[in-house]
Scaffold this active site. Structure first.
Site, mmCIF file in Angstrom:
data_model
loop_
_atom_site.group_PDB
_atom_site.id
_atom_site.type_symbol
_atom_site.label_atom_id
_atom_site.label_comp_id
_atom_site.label_asym_id
_atom_site.label_seq_id
_atom_site.Cartn_x
_atom_site.Cartn_y
_atom_site.Cartn_z
ATOM 1 N N ASP A 143 0.836 -1.202 0.000
ATOM 2 C CA ASP A 143 0.000 0.000 0.000
ATOM 3 C C ASP A 143 0.870 1.251 0.000
ATOM 4 O OD1 ASP A 143 -2.324 -1.517 -0.053
ATOM 5 O OD2 ASP A 143 -2.407 -1.664 2.126
ATOM 6 N N LYS B 70 0.405 -7.958 -2.697
ATOM 7 C CA LYS B 70 -0.875 -7.426 -3.172
ATOM 8 C C LYS B 70 -0.678 -6.014 -3.699
ATOM 9 C CE LYS B 70 -4.200 -5.897 -0.378
ATOM 10 N NZ LYS B 70 -4.662 -4.589 -0.929
ATOM 11 N N ASP C 237 -5.463 -6.336 -6.665
ATOM 12 C CA ASP C 237 -6.650 -6.070 -5.851
ATOM 13 C C ASP C 237 -7.340 -4.796 -6.327
ATOM 14 O OD1 ASP C 237 -8.494 -5.951 -3.751
ATOM 15 O OD2 ASP C 237 -7.061 -5.013 -2.371
ATOM 16 N N LEU C 238 -8.123 -4.907 -7.404
ATOM 17 C CA LEU C 238 -8.790 -3.738 -7.972
ATOM 18 C C LEU C 238 -10.286 -3.696 -7.651
ATOM 19 C CD1 LEU C 238 -7.069 -3.441 -11.473
ATOM 20 C CD2 LEU C 238 -6.448 -2.347 -9.308
ATOM 21 N N LYS C 239 -10.831 -4.798 -7.144
ATOM 22 C CA LYS C 239 -12.231 -4.843 -6.703
ATOM 23 C C LYS C 239 -13.181 -4.274 -7.765
ATOM 24 C CE LYS C 239 -11.026 -4.224 -1.779
ATOM 25 N NZ LYS C 239 -9.608 -3.810 -1.900
ATOM 26 N N ASP D 229 -18.872 -2.935 -11.804
ATOM 27 C CA ASP D 229 -19.460 -2.131 -12.873
ATOM 28 C C ASP D 229 -20.490 -3.005 -13.579
ATOM 29 O OD1 ASP D 229 -19.838 -0.139 -14.957
ATOM 30 O OD2 ASP D 229 -17.824 0.585 -14.500
ATOM 31 N N PRO E 242 -21.963 -5.719 -16.121
ATOM 32 C CA PRO E 242 -21.298 -6.978 -16.481
ATOM 33 C C PRO E 242 -20.384 -6.893 -17.697
ATOM 34 C CG PRO E 242 -23.547 -7.424 -15.816
ATOM 35 C CD PRO E 242 -23.410 -5.928 -15.850
ATOM 36 N N ASN E 243 -20.825 -6.250 -18.772
ATOM 37 C CA ASN E 243 -20.009 -6.210 -19.981
ATOM 38 C C ASN E 243 -18.703 -5.462 -19.746
ATOM 39 O OD1 ASN E 243 -19.772 -6.663 -22.987
ATOM 40 N ND2 ASN E 243 -19.579 -4.433 -22.915
ATOM 41 N N THR E 244 -18.769 -4.356 -19.022
ATOM 42 C CA THR E 244 -17.559 -3.574 -18.746
ATOM 43 C C THR E 244 -16.564 -4.379 -17.928
ATOM 44 O OG1 THR E 244 -18.737 -1.471 -18.854
ATOM 45 C CG2 THR E 244 -16.683 -1.493 -17.603
ATOM 46 N N THR F 68 -13.277 -5.604 5.421
ATOM 47 C CA THR F 68 -12.950 -5.833 6.829
ATOM 48 C C THR F 68 -12.970 -4.541 7.642
ATOM 49 O OG1 THR F 68 -10.609 -5.842 6.191
ATOM 50 C CG2 THR F 68 -11.664 -7.974 6.535
ATOM 51 N N ARG G 28 -0.004 -3.087 7.031
ATOM 52 C CA ARG G 28 0.732 -2.216 7.939
ATOM 53 C C ARG G 28 1.524 -2.923 9.044
ATOM 54 N NH1 ARG G 28 -4.354 1.852 8.087
ATOM 55 N NH2 ARG G 28 -5.305 -0.146 7.523
#
Length: 236
Positions: free
Chosen positions: A10, A32, A59-61, A64, A66-68, A121, A213
């Site tokens: 991070d 990550k 880790d982009l989560k 949007d 579905p097609n995108t 979390t 961290r």
């Protein structure tokens, strides 16, 4: 299953991430790359980490239509990372499209492990009720998302350690339970709400743990990493 803790890089710049990794030059790590690092630096980050032979959780989560998401995953598959994820809240059809995109874009037929984020979390049950208007208990919400992720063809979910056992029971041993929110007994919780230490994660049934961290902000990151690794592997 893996017994290497995943280190959350991070950092805002590659220079800072690279400086952090210098003391680990003789080790192959699982790292990550989240939005902070990837969105400010792009695929260059992945290229550099792969040159160092580190395994990568991107880790982009994605969340949007579905097609995108499907088209985005098709492109991201070419980066040849080890794990990638979406938000389960995007729905079954979106998660199916994510899986199809990865399958279509994967190099040599080997696609990344696809995870779905359940509840962050950092989210408490009270916050989930107030902010998302989800009235069921948080544990029930997470389990519902996990079942939908499995239905959609995901390989597992991102959840807290506190939900890992119920997800294992509902979705099977081979369904990944990747758990952030890992803290050492003598450390700070920071902005996390649902936390556990590495030994607790191992005993409860996490498949993989993500640690940020407690390692990256430690006075001696290498020592902290090996402490976490020993606890996670049952050697401490």
């Amino acid at each position: 299953m893996e017994k290497e803790p995943i280190i959350a890089l991070d950092f805002p710049t590659w220079k800072e991430a690279e400086q952090f990794l210098v003391p680990f030059q003789n080790e192959q790590l699982y790292v990550k790359v989240g939005m902070e690092l990837y969105l400010q630096n792009g695929p260059f980050i992945i290229e550099q980490l792969k040159k160092m032979n580190h395994r990568i959780f991107l880790d982009l989560k994605l969340h949007d239509i579905p097609n995108t998401v499907g088209q985005a995953m098709k492109g991201l598959a070419a980066l040849d990372v080890d794990i990638i994820n979406v938000h389960a809240a995007g729905g079954v059809e979106m998660m199916k499209k994510a899986r199809a995109g990865l399958d279509a874009g994967a190099k040599g037929g080997k696609r990344p492990i696809l995870l779905a984020v359940t509840q962050l979390t950092s989210t408490s049950e009270a916050a989930m009720h107030a902010d998302q208007l989800i009235s069921v208990p948080l544990q029930e919400s997470v389990l519902h998302y996990a079942k939908k992720a499995k239905e959609a063809g995901c390989d597992g979910v991102v959840c807290s350690v506190l939900e890992a056992a119920s997800i294992r029971e509902a979705c099977g041993e081979d369904f990944y339970k990747v758990t952030p929110g890992i803290r050492l007994k003598d450390g700070n919780a920071d902005d996390q709400q649902r936390i556990a230490d590495p030994a607790e994660a191992r005993k409860i049934g996490s498949t993989m743990i993500v640690v940020g961290r407690p390692i990256t902000k430690a006075a001696d990151p290498v020592a902290a990493y090996h402490q976490v690794k020993a606890l996670w592997g049952g050697q401490a």
